[in-house]
Design an enzyme around this catalytic site. Structure first.
Site, PDB file in Angstrom:
ATOM      1  CG  ASN A  10      -1.784   1.170   1.403  1.00  0.00           C
ATOM      2  OD1 ASN A  10      -1.689   2.129   0.641  1.00  0.00           O
ATOM      3  ND2 ASN A  10      -2.645   1.135   2.401  1.00  0.00           N
ATOM      4  NE  ARG A  93      -5.784   2.391  -0.397  1.00  0.00           N
ATOM      5  CZ  ARG A  93      -5.746   3.487   0.360  1.00  0.00           C
ATOM      6  NH1 ARG A  93      -4.671   3.770   1.069  1.00  0.00           N
ATOM      7  NH2 ARG A  93      -6.776   4.280   0.418  1.00  0.00           N
ATOM      8  CG  HIS A 182     -11.221   5.167   2.557  1.00  0.00           C
ATOM      9  ND1 HIS A 182     -11.709   6.353   3.091  1.00  0.00           N
ATOM     10  CD2 HIS A 182      -9.880   5.238   2.657  1.00  0.00           C
ATOM     11  CE1 HIS A 182     -10.700   7.108   3.490  1.00  0.00           C
ATOM     12  NE2 HIS A 182      -9.570   6.451   3.225  1.00  0.00           N
ATOM     13  NE  ARG A 243      -6.923  13.446   2.575  1.00  0.00           N
ATOM     14  CZ  ARG A 243      -7.070  12.141   2.346  1.00  0.00           C
ATOM     15  NH1 ARG A 243      -8.133  11.701   1.713  1.00  0.00           N
ATOM     16  NH2 ARG A 243      -6.157  11.292   2.760  1.00  0.00           N
ATOM     17  CD  GLU A 386      -7.950   0.297   4.136  1.00  0.00           C
ATOM     18  OE1 GLU A 386      -7.436   0.618   5.227  1.00  0.00           O
ATOM     19  OE2 GLU A 386      -8.082   1.094   3.196  1.00  0.00           O
TER      20      GLU A 386
HETATM   21  C1  LIG Z   1      -8.210   7.506  -0.464  1.00  0.00           C
HETATM   22  C2  LIG Z   1      -7.706   7.946   0.854  1.00  0.00           C
HETATM   23  O1  LIG Z   1      -8.143   8.934   1.407  1.00  0.00           O
HETATM   24  O2  LIG Z   1      -6.800   7.162   1.414  1.00  0.00           O
HETATM   25  P1  LIG Z   1      -6.034   7.402   2.796  1.00  0.00           P
HETATM   26  O3  LIG Z   1      -7.078   7.411   3.879  1.00  0.00           O
HETATM   27  O4  LIG Z   1      -5.122   6.208   2.877  1.00  0.00           O
HETATM   28  O5  LIG Z   1      -5.314   8.711   2.658  1.00  0.00           O
HETATM   29 MG   LIG Z   2      -6.167   3.625   6.261  1.00  0.00          MG
END
Ligand SMILES: CC(=O)OP(=O)(O)O
Ligand SMILES: [Mg+2]
Ligand SMILES: Nc1ncnc2c1ncn2[C@@H]1O[C@H](COP(=O)(O)OP(=O)(O)O)[C@@H](O)[C@H]1O
Length: 403
Positions: A10, A93, A182, A243, A386
């Site tokens: 990953n 992944r 996810h 984010r 995952e």
């Molecule tokens: C797609 C995504 O947000 O993945 P991660 O949570 O691993 O940053």
């Molecule tokens: Mg994670």
């Protein structure tokens, strides 16, 4: 000798997580993480299975290719090198598979080209995923390597959920639509939830809340995703560690026109300096709870914004599904932060959603119910895995288990 092992890789933007699994009993032969790739303080942490001693390497690791070479060396030191005949496949992944990849896929040149073509809609994730794949292919060109896409589980979303309400021609010309991410986790957790309820996946409607550093919610009807909170990229939806999740798109024009910021600067702002970190300076829920206990108002604000957004999505997906059998918390925050689970469902008794305080705060591993006996909707904590899901899909695709 039958090959029964799968290596799962990953590759994130600045990290590589890996696990070597024996698919006969799903045991972990090795688990590891390379962090802060490209910085001077990179670190590799390798945990051998079966009680072996953890090993760490620190010092600069320049790029993903060097990171994977170091991983291969660590595995070889335990006699588990990539040259082992017991290795059946490598599962990767891949975050963005666009509309085309609805299933795990054996990687060849055309598949690599398509993952590359999707870079503009996953600029943080797909380049790292590609480097991981190319490096692994260089090390073992003869071995089947499989891409398991974060987007795949969400390709069942109806058009009404997947479309943005913008001019159709413009959207289609630039492949602008909601893809969701996810998915491997949402698929695994919704299936495990059905098991916990003792019912077939086709019979149950579940709201899955994957709350890690990245966070997303999904509405799963009878085992199929019908809506999810992330969109064109993993920026939409819930408040995350760094984010913003949902904002009025006009915030972007405003920051450009009035704030004088460039598109790239706004991208960095919304992806890395927003969410919990933007609101209070910390993105770790443990630290935020500690600060709240000390009376820190910024931490309280960050928590409140996080919970408000989460609650809105729970309500929205309740409406999308019509009938909900379970609401399930997973990933780092979802599995560990009892105050988040309690606050997210507070006041939703009218929807049949309740958390039993003793069950919610009990120390426990594994899938568990945290709603009171007889509650209309089951509330549960179901740990995600995952890596196991990627390994299982990879192994099945290369014919493992049938030999
Ligand atoms: C797609 C995504 O947000 O993945 P991660 O949570 O691993 O940053
Ligand atoms: Mg994670
Ligand atoms: N005991 C805990 N209590 C509260 N939050 C936790 C705990 N353990 C981990 N977390 C949260 O989980 C986050 C990491 O989640 P994880 O699913 O591992 O993320 P990712 O896979 O995106 O790196 C941390 O940033 C932290 O906020």
């Amino acid at each position: 000798m039958t090959a029964t092992r799968v290596l799962v890789i990953n590759s994130g933007s600045s990290s590589v997580k890996y696990q070597l699994l024996d698919m006969r009993d799903h045991s972990r032969l090795a688990v590891g993480l390379v962090e802060r790739i490209g910085e001077r303080s990179s670190r590799l942490r390798h945990t051998p299975g079966r009680g072996g001693e953890v090993r760490e390497r620190t010092g600069p690791i320049a790029d993903h290719a060097s990171a994977l070479k170091s991983v291969a060396e660590e595995l070889a030191a335990d006699g588990l090198g990539l040259d082992s005949p017991e290795l059946a496949a490598i599962g990767h992944r891949v975050v963005h598979g666009g509309k085309r990849f609805t299933e795990p896929t054996v990687i060849d040149e055309p598949v690599l080209k398509e993952i590359e073509r999707l870079i503009p809609v996953a600029p943080l994730h797909n380049p790292a995923n590609l480097t991981g794949i190319r490096t692994a292919l260089a090390l073992r060109p003869d071995l089947p390597q499989v891409a398991v896409f974060d987007t795949a589980f969400h390709t069942t979303m109806p058009e009404a959920a997947a479309r943005y309400a913008i001019d159709v021609e413009t959207a289609d010309a630039h492949r602008v639509r909601r893809y969701g991410f996810h998915g491997t986790s949402h698929a695994y957790v919704s299936r495990e939830t059905a098991k916990l309820l003792g019912r077939a996946p086709q019979e149950v409607n579940v709201i899955v809340l994957h709350l890690g550093n990245g966070a997303s919610a999904s509405a799963v009807r009878g085992g199929r995703c019908v809506d999810t909170s992330m969109g064109l990229t993993p920026l939409e939806g819930l408040v995350m560690g760094t984010r913003s999740g949902d904002v009025d798109p006009a915030v972007v024009f405003h920051l450009k026109r009035v704030g004088g910021m460039s598109a790239d600067e706004i991208d960095v702002l919304l992806n890395t300096r927003s969410g919990l970190v933007g609101l209070c300076g910390d993105n770790d829920m443990r630290e935020i709870r500690r600060r709240i206990d000390e009376g820190d108002e910024r931490a309280q604000l960050a928590f409140d914004v996080y919970i408000h957004r989460l609650k809105k999505y729970i309500g929205a997906y309740y409406a999308v599904l019509g009938r909900v059998d379970a609401v399930v918390f997973t990933a780092g925050v979802g599995e560990n932060a009892a105050p988040v689970r309690e606050a997210a469902l507070a006041g939703l008794e009218g929807l049949g959603l309740e958390v039993d305080p003793a069950l919610n705060t009990a120390r426990a591993d594994g899938p568990r119910v945290i709603s009171p006996e007889g509650a209309r909707v089951v509330v549960a904590v179901v740990p995600t895995d995952e890596e196991l899901e990627i390994a299982t899909q990879t192994y099945a695709l290369v014919g493992g288990g049938s030999a």
